[in-house]
Design an enzyme around this catalytic site. Structure first.
Site, PDB file in Angstrom:
ATOM      1  N   ASP A   1      26.205  43.022  85.643  1.00 11.95           N
ATOM      2  CA  ASP A   1      27.240  41.983  85.685  1.00 11.95           C
ATOM      3  C   ASP A   1      27.465  41.608  87.147  1.00 11.95           C
ATOM      4  O   ASP A   1      28.229  42.260  87.856  1.00 11.95           O
ATOM      5  CB  ASP A   1      28.528  42.496  85.050  1.00 11.95           C
ATOM      6  CG  ASP A   1      28.287  43.071  83.660  1.00 11.95           C
ATOM      7  OD1 ASP A   1      27.435  42.524  82.934  1.00 11.95           O
ATOM      8  OD2 ASP A   1      28.933  44.077  83.307  1.00 11.95           O
TER       9      ASP A   1
ATOM     10  N   SER B   1      24.654  47.297  81.521  1.00 12.93           N
ATOM     11  CA  SER B   1      24.828  45.865  81.779  1.00 12.93           C
ATOM     12  C   SER B   1      24.803  45.561  83.272  1.00 12.93           C
ATOM     13  O   SER B   1      25.409  46.266  84.078  1.00 12.93           O
ATOM     14  CB  SER B   1      26.166  45.398  81.197  1.00 12.93           C
ATOM     15  OG  SER B   1      26.297  44.004  81.251  1.00 12.93           O
TER      16      SER B   1
ATOM     17  N   SER C   1      23.503  41.767  80.004  1.00 13.55           N
ATOM     18  CA  SER C   1      23.971  41.478  81.357  1.00 13.55           C
ATOM     19  C   SER C   1      24.587  40.091  81.390  1.00 13.55           C
ATOM     20  O   SER C   1      24.431  39.304  80.458  1.00 13.55           O
ATOM     21  CB  SER C   1      22.810  41.533  82.368  1.00 13.55           C
ATOM     22  OG  SER C   1      22.214  42.802  82.409  1.00 13.55           O
TER      23      SER C   1
END
Length: 359
Positions: free
Chosen positions: A275, A273, A235
Site C-alpha cells: 500500500d 499488501s 495491494s
C-alpha cells in the site's frame, strides 16, 4: 450515492491543470493458463504530472508506505531530494522493469535540458494481477508503454478494468483503476486535489462504503454471507496530485493522509499488501538566481487541513469508482471475478440512508 466534498469538472486527477493520463489495456486469450501465451488481462497506466510538454520539469513530491509489500521505483530520490521528474507508470508486478526501461528510452528521446541531473529515474509502481492474468508471461512490451504515453490527455479518465488496473481484484470484487478530485478552499484560495488509484487490495468482508458494511452483506461466490477471512495478498497504489504550493515535507503529509482514505474503505493494510502512496505538486518554484538561490511559495502548516480532508475523500471515492466501473472478468484457468453488484449496492445504501441523487 453522494460522497462529501466538491469535485472538479472531470472528477479525476486530470482536474489539476497540466496533468494528463493515458492507458493501454491488454485482454486476449481464454481458458487454461499457458505461461507466455495467456490468458492476458493486464495493461499500463501513465500519469504525466506536467503533460508531455513539461515532462522534464521536476515536481515536488513525497511518498508514504502504509505497508511495504510492493514496489515503487524512484522513491529513494524522492525521500532524499523531495522531487522527481518524468512520467508515473502503473502496471503489474512482473512488468515493472519493462515499463521503467520503456520510460527511460522514451525520455532519452525527449528534446530538453536535463540540467544538473542528466540521469533519468522515472517512477513506476505495481500491483499483482496473477489471479486473472498470465503475469509470468511478461506480456507488457515497450510498445504498450509508448501507446499509453501517446494516449495521455487531460479530461475524463477511463476507470475499472483498464490500463494497469485491467486484471486487478479489490475486496473480492473486480477492481482496477479509479480516480476522483476535490476542490478545496485554503485561506480564501481554491486549490485542486486529484487522486488516481490502482486498487487490488482487501478481502470481501472488509469492504465499507461510506460506513456501510457492504462486504458483509453481499454474498460471496459460494452464496454465503460473512465468508471466512482469507489472508490479504493484494495491494493498492495511490497517486495524489495538487496545484497547491507545498513543500516536499508537506506532500509527504498528504501521502500519509491518502492511507486514511484507503482505510475508510475497510482494509487494515495486511501483511501481504503493498500500500504505497505518492503525492506531488505542480506548483513551480522560481528559477535559481545567479547565486543558485531558489525561492518558493508554500502554505502555512496550520492551513493544510482542507487539503488533508480533500485527499481522504478523493481516495475513498476513487476506490469505489474503480469497483463500480469494473465489470465481471474471466481470466486464467477460467477464474471468474464478479463485479460489485450495482443493484445490491444501491439497495444497501438506501437501507442505511446513504443514497442521494447522483452528481
Amino acid at each position: 450515492m453522494r460522497f462529501p466534498g466538491e469535485t472538479g469538472p472531470a472528477n479525476a486527477i486530470t482536474d489539476i491543470p497540466g496533468v494528463e493520463v493515458g492507458q493501454t489495456t491488454l485482454i486476449h486469450g481464454d481458458g487454461a493458463l499457458h505461461v507466455g501465451a495467456g490468458p492476458v488481462r493486464t495493461g499500463v497506466t501513465i500519469v504525466l504530472p506536467r503533460g508531455r510538454s513539461g515532462v522534464l520539469q521536476p515536481v515536488k513530491a513525497g511518498v508514504y508506505a502504509l505497508n511495504g509489500n510492493g514496489e515503487m521505483t524512484g522513491t529513494h530520490w524522492i525521500e532524499e531530494a523531495g522531487i522527481f521528474r518524468g512520467p508515473i507508470g502503473l502496471t503489474n508486478t512482473h512488468s515493472i522493469g519493462m515499463v521503467h526501461h520503456a520510460l527511460v528510452r522514451w525520455l532519452c528521446r525527449v528534446d530538453g535540458d536535463r540540467g544538473a541531473y542528466p540521469w533519468l529515474m522515472p517512477v513506476v509502481a505495481e500491483t499483482c494481477d496473477a489471479v486473472l492474468n498470465d503475469m509470468d508471461g511478461l506480456h507488457i512490451e515497450e510498445s504498450h508503454v509508448l501507446e499509453a504515453i501517446a494516449a495521455a490527455a487531460p479530461g475524463a479518465v477511463a476507470e475499472g478494468s483498464v490500463g494497469g488496473g485491467t486484471g486487478m481484484v479489490c475486496y473480492g470484487f473486480k477492481g482496477g483503476t479509479g480516480t476522483a478530485s476535490r476542490i478545496v478552499g485554503v485561506a480564501g484560495q481554491d486549490y485542486r486535489v486529484g487522486v488516481l488509484v490502482q486498487a487490488n487490495m482487501g478481502i470481501r468482508p472488509w469492504l465499507n462504503v461510506l460506513g456501510v458494511p457492504v462486504g458483509e452483506c453481499i454474498p460471496g461466490p459460494d452464496g454465503q454471507h460473512n465468508e471466512p477471512a482469507a489472508r490479504e495478498q493484494g495491494s493498492i497504489i495511490v497517486v495524489v496530485g495538487t496545484d497547491a504550493p507545498l513543500l516536499s515535507s508537506q506532500l509527504k503529509r498528504l501521502a500519509r493522509r491518502a492511507a486514511l482514505g484507503v482505510g475508510r474503505t475497510g482494509t487494515p493494510g495486511g501483511d501481504g499488501s503493498g500500500d504505497i502512496m505518492l503525492a506531488f505538486s505542480t506548483h513551480s518554484d522560481q528559477a535559481p538566481d545567479d547565486h543558485g538561490v531558489c525561492r518558493t511559495e508554500y502554505l502555512a502548516q496550520h492551513t493544510l487541513d482542507p487539503l488533508f480532508l480533500g485527499v481522504v475523500e478523493a481516495v475513498e471515492e476513487s476506490i469505489l469508482n474503480a469497483l463500480i466501473a469494473a465489470r465481471t472478468m474471466v481470466g486464467r484457468n477460467n477464474t471468474r471475478v464478479e463485479a460489485l453488484d450495482h443493484s445490491m449496492l444501491v439497495d444497501l445504501m438506501r437501507r442505511h440512508g446513504r443514497l442521494a441523487e447522483t452528481r
